[in-house]
Design a protein around this motif. Structure first.
Motif, PDB file in Angstrom:
ATOM      1  N   PRO A   1      26.704   8.941  29.680  1.00  0.00           N
ATOM      2  CA  PRO A   1      25.794   7.757  29.366  1.00  0.00           C
ATOM      3  C   PRO A   1      24.734   7.528  30.322  1.00  0.00           C
ATOM      4  CG  PRO A   1      28.006   7.141  30.069  1.00  0.00           C
ATOM      5  CD  PRO A   1      28.215   8.632  30.114  1.00  0.00           C
ATOM      6  N   GLU A   2      24.944   7.677  31.612  1.00  0.00           N
ATOM      7  CA  GLU A   2      24.032   7.285  32.513  1.00  0.00           C
ATOM      8  C   GLU A   2      22.737   8.332  32.550  1.00  0.00           C
ATOM      9  OE1 GLU A   2      25.486   6.398  36.642  1.00  0.00           O
ATOM     10  OE2 GLU A   2      23.669   6.472  37.245  1.00  0.00           O
TER      11      GLU A   2
ATOM     12  N   HIS B   1      18.673   9.998  29.477  1.00  0.00           N
ATOM     13  CA  HIS B   1      17.421   9.795  29.291  1.00  0.00           C
ATOM     14  C   HIS B   1      16.620   9.764  30.773  1.00  0.00           C
ATOM     15  CE1 HIS B   1      17.203   8.977  25.103  1.00  0.00           C
ATOM     16  NE2 HIS B   1      18.151   7.744  25.254  1.00  0.00           N
TER      17      HIS B   1
ATOM     18  N   ARG C   1       8.069   9.645  36.269  1.00  0.00           N
ATOM     19  CA  ARG C   1       7.935   9.372  34.935  1.00  0.00           C
ATOM     20  C   ARG C   1       6.432   9.267  34.383  1.00  0.00           C
ATOM     21  NH1 ARG C   1      12.964   8.214  32.375  1.00  0.00           N
ATOM     22  NH2 ARG C   1      14.893   8.154  33.858  1.00  0.00           N
TER      23      ARG C   1
ATOM     24  N   PHE D   1      12.327   3.086  25.040  1.00  0.00           N
ATOM     25  CA  PHE D   1      13.911   3.170  25.008  1.00  0.00           C
ATOM     26  C   PHE D   1      14.341   4.596  25.859  1.00  0.00           C
ATOM     27  CE2 PHE D   1      12.995   6.895  22.125  1.00  0.00           C
ATOM     28  CZ  PHE D   1      11.544   6.409  21.728  1.00  0.00           C
ATOM     29  N   ARG D   2      12.952   5.795  25.882  1.00  0.00           N
ATOM     30  CA  ARG D   2      13.569   6.913  26.450  1.00  0.00           C
ATOM     31  C   ARG D   2      13.456   6.944  28.039  1.00  0.00           C
ATOM     32  NH1 ARG D   2       8.271   8.550  26.178  1.00  0.00           N
ATOM     33  NH2 ARG D   2       7.294   8.012  24.297  1.00  0.00           N
ATOM     34  N   ASP D   3      13.155   5.829  28.404  1.00  0.00           N
ATOM     35  CA  ASP D   3      13.335   5.757  29.985  1.00  0.00           C
ATOM     36  C   ASP D   3      14.727   5.212  30.423  1.00  0.00           C
ATOM     37  OD1 ASP D   3      13.269   4.876  32.873  1.00  0.00           O
ATOM     38  OD2 ASP D   3      11.102   4.081  32.538  1.00  0.00           O
ATOM     39  N   GLY D   4      15.467   5.847  30.982  1.00  0.00           N
ATOM     40  CA  GLY D   4      16.927   5.987  31.144  1.00  0.00           C
ATOM     41  C   GLY D   4      17.111   5.202  32.727  1.00  0.00           C
ATOM     42  N   ARG D   5      16.136   4.785  33.432  1.00  0.00           N
ATOM     43  CA  ARG D   5      16.347   4.114  34.866  1.00  0.00           C
ATOM     44  C   ARG D   5      17.349   3.066  34.894  1.00  0.00           C
ATOM     45  NH1 ARG D   5      10.507   4.023  37.045  1.00  0.00           N
ATOM     46  NH2 ARG D   5       9.899   3.834  34.860  1.00  0.00           N
TER      47      ARG D   5
ATOM     48  N   PHE E   1      19.638   2.577  33.142  1.00  0.00           N
ATOM     49  CA  PHE E   1      21.115   2.722  33.023  1.00  0.00           C
ATOM     50  C   PHE E   1      21.758   2.797  34.516  1.00  0.00           C
ATOM     51  CE2 PHE E   1      20.310   5.177  28.982  1.00  0.00           C
ATOM     52  CZ  PHE E   1      20.598   4.432  28.013  1.00  0.00           C
ATOM     53  N   SER E   2      20.920   3.654  35.180  1.00  0.00           N
ATOM     54  CA  SER E   2      21.503   3.702  36.724  1.00  0.00           C
ATOM     55  C   SER E   2      21.335   2.427  37.354  1.00  0.00           C
ATOM     56  CB  SER E   2      20.633   4.723  37.622  1.00  0.00           C
ATOM     57  OG  SER E   2      21.074   6.084  36.975  1.00  0.00           O
TER      58      SER E   2
ATOM     59  N   LEU F   1      16.948  -0.038  21.840  1.00  0.00           N
ATOM     60  CA  LEU F   1      17.137   0.285  20.235  1.00  0.00           C
ATOM     61  C   LEU F   1      18.480   0.647  19.979  1.00  0.00           C
ATOM     62  CD1 LEU F   1      14.069   2.706  19.798  1.00  0.00           C
ATOM     63  CD2 LEU F   1      13.967   0.212  19.774  1.00  0.00           C
ATOM     64  N   ILE F   2      18.963   0.641  18.784  1.00  0.00           N
ATOM     65  CA  ILE F   2      20.253   0.997  18.135  1.00  0.00           C
ATOM     66  C   ILE F   2      21.102   1.977  19.070  1.00  0.00           C
ATOM     67  CG2 ILE F   2      21.529   1.889  16.370  1.00  0.00           C
ATOM     68  CD1 ILE F   2      19.457  -0.148  14.644  1.00  0.00           C
ATOM     69  N   ASP F   3      20.091   3.223  19.210  1.00  0.00           N
ATOM     70  CA  ASP F   3      20.707   4.340  19.556  1.00  0.00           C
ATOM     71  C   ASP F   3      21.057   4.499  21.035  1.00  0.00           C
ATOM     72  OD1 ASP F   3      21.249   5.965  16.923  1.00  0.00           O
ATOM     73  OD2 ASP F   3      19.206   5.252  16.988  1.00  0.00           O
ATOM     74  N   GLN F   4      20.484   3.451  21.864  1.00  0.00           N
ATOM     75  CA  GLN F   4      20.770   3.204  23.309  1.00  0.00           C
ATOM     76  C   GLN F   4      22.169   2.404  23.589  1.00  0.00           C
ATOM     77  OE1 GLN F   4      16.595   2.097  23.199  1.00  0.00           O
ATOM     78  NE2 GLN F   4      17.073   1.609  25.478  1.00  0.00           N
TER      79      GLN F   4
ATOM     80  N   LEU G   1      25.225   2.403  22.863  1.00  0.00           N
ATOM     81  CA  LEU G   1      26.407   3.190  23.131  1.00  0.00           C
ATOM     82  C   LEU G   1      26.400   3.283  24.805  1.00  0.00           C
ATOM     83  CD1 LEU G   1      29.155   4.059  22.204  1.00  0.00           C
ATOM     84  CD2 LEU G   1      28.156   5.951  21.180  1.00  0.00           C
ATOM     85  N   GLN G   2      25.629   4.108  25.091  1.00  0.00           N
ATOM     86  CA  GLN G   2      25.175   4.567  26.556  1.00  0.00           C
ATOM     87  C   GLN G   2      25.278   3.192  27.418  1.00  0.00           C
ATOM     88  OE1 GLN G   2      21.907   6.403  24.951  1.00  0.00           O
ATOM     89  NE2 GLN G   2      22.606   8.498  24.803  1.00  0.00           N
TER      90      GLN G   2
ATOM     91  N   VAL H   1      27.567   2.282  30.693  1.00  0.00           N
ATOM     92  CA  VAL H   1      27.300   2.158  32.058  1.00  0.00           C
ATOM     93  C   VAL H   1      27.461   0.924  32.796  1.00  0.00           C
ATOM     94  CG1 VAL H   1      25.573   4.335  31.875  1.00  0.00           C
ATOM     95  CG2 VAL H   1      24.891   1.819  31.627  1.00  0.00           C
TER      96      VAL H   1
ATOM     97  N   ARG I   1      15.265  -4.770  20.569  1.00  0.00           N
ATOM     98  CA  ARG I   1      13.762  -5.107  19.854  1.00  0.00           C
ATOM     99  C   ARG I   1      14.181  -5.792  18.537  1.00  0.00           C
ATOM    100  NH1 ARG I   1      10.617   0.337  19.635  1.00  0.00           N
ATOM    101  NH2 ARG I   1      11.005   0.021  17.367  1.00  0.00           N
TER     102      ARG I   1
END
Ligand code: HEM
Ligand code: SF4
Lengths: 575, 182
Positions: free
Chosen positions: A157-158, A161, A246, B102-106, B108-109, B131-134, B136-137, B141, B149
């Motif tokens: 999960p982390e 992206h 990025r 949404f596609r920026d995963g920073r 999460f960390s 967004l919906i598809d983030q 679960l992840q 974390v 949104r």
């Protein structure tokens, strides 16, 4: 070969349901294309020049006969009857429909396969040595570690992206057959009685990659016990996730971060993060346990080998009818590799027939027939190589002659492994929407030009790699001869690099000068090869001759006919 | 802002609840907290604003009433401010982490660091382009609240969390499933 337990199976089954729902939302318009894109990519679904392309994972290149039959079935039912094996040990289907991809994934799940993370900015399919577990020069079988890390990285999960894609390769043999240093992370497995009580350890190389800026990875950690790989790699990826660039797609790979910080500073930051993770009660649970190892490793024990004696090539040849002996000898020399177990050998089936199909392509009929060969001669297992060929890893030497006859029927017995026509090529402009130029017709033209096997044998080992654009899917940077498609004012041109190499003395090729038109390439190859033949010492391989002579004589030869081809006659003539 | 959020406590079920927190972007900084949307008392301020204003008596007063939390931008290096965050643990009811796209995963960390390293027990809320598809992840974390949104369908969103009954790596919520089978 690894067998899914109920956890692995549940995960892929539920993943199919998740993706089916995502596709439905895309089709009913509640999910915008821009937002669907990263989701489909994480399921290996690209939108290409003509159609959707689905990339299916073949973790560390290992495949069962049953799985290969399913791939053949998918090629027939959902595609145009063939598949393309890639340099990263995946298979691609070039003509799938979006609506049907969930069904394809469901078919794959039935045979313990999936397309998870074969694309997108996440941890990609982990690659390894196609001869893992059988290579005579192996000191550690890397597959249990590959499998443990496959599980660890699946839907992590982390790291879903990241700034860019992230590729691991794992090697455990003396000879590197994984292009380890060209990966975001290369893991070199070792066993040394003086380190970690003789248990498995890993050296970690980070920041390698090809593409626009080819860089070899740097050693950032030595002798890491295998158990702590998850926490160490978490630390490494966390640093990359937080600080990778990025703002610019071309500078987003970890290689740019490692280069910008310097490998020492990057290693220090990872270490700082790791020490924290490693010390904490909660995170130390991340480490792999002996029990997990046991569960996974039991699938990679040796198959039921017979007690056989080693047979010499002379003895094998003696059993072959006189008329076929020369051809069979060639195949034994190029396509058969030594094995750890006496009386066995590994056989490479060439997916590079001269000038007929794209390198790495196999039809569904071939896949089915090869699956039968795997059942008959190699315990029902196969491997996909980085060079886009297939391997039957465990063949009894006494059956080589029989297998050769059968492989000839399928046109996969051409003895060109490691030779000039064993070309690595990406799909290029025929399929790929990023391409600057076609690569398949170039491969075809070169194979047709160098169609004489005797001559190819005399030339010896030469790697020729072709990419349709600077993304370097065809690994042209590490080909002894590299061909790169470039765009100049909307026209297709080809740049030549020389001196690249994979393996233990890996090197990145150098551009020899201005680029050529497509129809000049066969002549240019001839000039380069003739120069080699003129200057080589005895049986000197191409790469050694190049290293000794330098680029000058090759360059001179390549350009001596320059100007012969006019723009008009040159343009696209062989395409 | 979204009037509703999804709240998914660590050992609970995901539910839709009213959103009490307004997010202030820190623009038009006139020294104090500007009067935000009518009827809202609670505000998440940008962490960089907190760094300069956390000693302001007005700010301290509102923090003590539980009306101020902070949010981290995706490029905030939270490890550079360990002291402020340690102190913040006794002050802020909520920490936000922002997804610029949404596609920026920073973030999460960021969430993982807050949970693993700072042992932050309070709410961590995903804000921005969520967004919906983030979901679960994010849930795995360390996020336990999600301001989606506004165009996202909350009913579809709520269905995301139990898509998978197994997992192959540890997360803030559960240990990996592989350990059970040994
Ligand atoms: C057909 C559609 C494909 C697309 C859109 C695509 C896209 C890309 C892109 C954007 C890169 C550049 C990465 C960078 O910045 O370094 C790349 C590199 C690469 N791709 Fe592909 N690719 C495709 C097909 C393939 C195929 C067929 C293969 C294998 C045969 C492949 C394997 C690789 C490899 C090995 C690299 C090397 C880059 C590295 O290691 O740094 N890709 N691809
Ligand atoms: S190298 Fe370029 S043209 Fe070839 S597959 Fe990769 S992206 Fe496409």
């Amino acid at each position: 070969m690894y067998k899914y337990d109920h956890i692995d199976q549940t995960l892929v089954d539920q993943r199919v349901i998740q993706f089916r729902d995502q596709v439905e939302r895309r089709l009913n318009g509640t999910l915008a294309e821009e937002e669907f894109r990263p989701l489909r990519l994480q399921n290996g679904l690209y939108h290409q020049r003509h159609a959707y392309m689905l990339r299916v994972a073949i973790p560390y290149g290992l495949l069962s006969a049953k799985q290969l039959r399913t791939l053949a079935f998918i090629a027939d039912k959902y595609d145009r009857g063939y598949g393309h094996f890639t340099t990263r040990q995946n298979i691609q289907f070039n003509w799938v429909e979006l609506e049907q991809t969930p069904d394809i994934l469901a078919e794959l799940a039935k045979v313990e396969m999936h397309a998870i993370q074969t694309s997108g900015n996440c941890i990609r399919n982990i690659t390894s040595d196609a001869f893992a577990g059988v290579a005579a020069d192996e000191y550690v079988d890397p597959r249990p570690v590959c499998e443990l890390l496959r599980q660890w990285s699946t839907l992590h999960p982390e790291f879903a992206h990241l700034p860019r894609k992230f590729k691991f390769a794992i090697n455990g043999a003396k000879e590197d057959r994984t292009v380890l240093l060209c990966h975001d992370v290369g893991i070199e497995l070792k066993k040394n009685p003086n380190i970690n009580n003789g248990e498995l350890t890993a050296n970690i190389y980070a920041g390698g990659g090809m593409g626009r800026t080819p860089i070899f990875g740097s050693l950032i950690k030595q002798d890491l016990p295998w158990q702590v790989l998850p926490s160490y790699l978490t630390a490494l990826l966390r640093v990359y996730n937080r600080f990778g660039r990025r703002d610019n797609l071309y500078k987003a790979r970890i290689k740019i971060l490692v280069k910008a910080l310097g490998p020492e500073e990057f290693a220090r930051q990872v270490e700082g993060e790791w020490v924290q993770l490693h010390n904490e009660e909660i995170q130390s649970k991340d480490n792999f346990t002996q029990a997990e190892w046991g569960r996974v490793a039991k699938h990679f024990t040796k198959p039921a080998y017979q007690k056989l004696t080693v047979v010499s090539n002379e003895a094998i040849l003696a059993t072959t009818p006189e008329a076929e002996r020369a051809a069979f000898a060639r195949w034994l020399e190029r396509n058969v590799k030594p094995h750890q177990v006496p009386g066995y050998a590994s056989v490479i089936l060439s997916l590079k027939p001269h000038g007929k199909v794209a390198p790495g392509d196999a039809t569904s009929a071939q896949m089915n027939a090869i699956a039968d060969l795997a059942d008959q001669y190699s315990f029902g297992e196969l491997r996909v190589t980085h060079e886009q060929n297939l391997v039957l890893a465990d063949v009894e030497q006494s059956k080589l002659q029989e297998l050769w006859q059968a492989a000839k029927q399928q046109h996969v017995a051409i003895p060109n492994i490691g030779l000039l026509t064993d070309i690595i090529a990406c799909p290029g402009g025929d399929f790929c929407s990023l391409a600057n130029a076609k690569s398949l017709p170039i491969a075809k033209a070169i194979q047709e030009r160098f169609d004489d096997l005797d001559y190819l044998f005399d030339l010896g080992d030469i790697s020729l790699n072709i990419s349709g654009c600077i993304n370097s899917c065809g690994h042209h940077h590490v080909g002894n001869i590299g061909v790169l498609g470039v765009d100049k004012d909307g026209e297709e041109w080809y740049q030549i690099t020389l001196g690249g190499d994979q393996g233990n003395d890996a090197s990145i090729g150098k551009v020899i000068g201005p680029s050529f038109y497509a129809n000049e390439i066969p002549d240019v190859m001839t000039s380069i090869i003739n120069t080699f033949v003129q200057h080589r010492a005895a049986d000197e391989p191409f790469i050694d001759a190049y290293r000794r002579l330098g680029v000058a004589p090759f360059k001179e030869a390549a350009y001596k006919n320059n100007g012969k081809h006019s723009k008009e006659s040159g343009k696209g003539a062989i395409v | 802002m979204n009037q509703q959020i999804i709240y998914f406590p660590k050992d609970g079920k995901p539910t839709v609840v009213a959103n009490e927190w307004q997010i202030w972007d820190g623009e038009h900084d006139e020294g104090g907290i500007p009067d935000l949307e009518h009827g809202f008392h609670k505000v998440l301020v940008p962490f960089h604003w907190w760094i300069t204003h956390h000693k302001n008596p007005d700010v301290l007063d509102r923090v003590s009433k539980g009306e101020i939390g902070i949010w981290f931008a995706a490029d905030d290096d939270i490890l550079k401010h360990e002291d402020l965050i340690e102190t913040g643990k006794t002050l802020w009811p909520v920490i936000g982490a922002h997804f610029p796209i949404f596609r920026d995963g920073r973030s999460f960390s960021t969430a993982a660091l807050l949970r693993d390293r700072f042992e932050w027990q309070g709410e961590v809320r995903a804000i921005g382009d969520v967004l919906i598809d983030q979901l679960l992840q994010g849930a795995r974390v360390g996020f336990d609240a999600f301001e989606l949104r506004p165009d996202q369908n909350l009913n579809v969103a709520l269905k995301q969390f139990d898509l998978f009954s197994v997992t192959t790596q540890n997360s803030w919520r559960v240990q990996r499933s592989t350990q059970e089978v040994n």
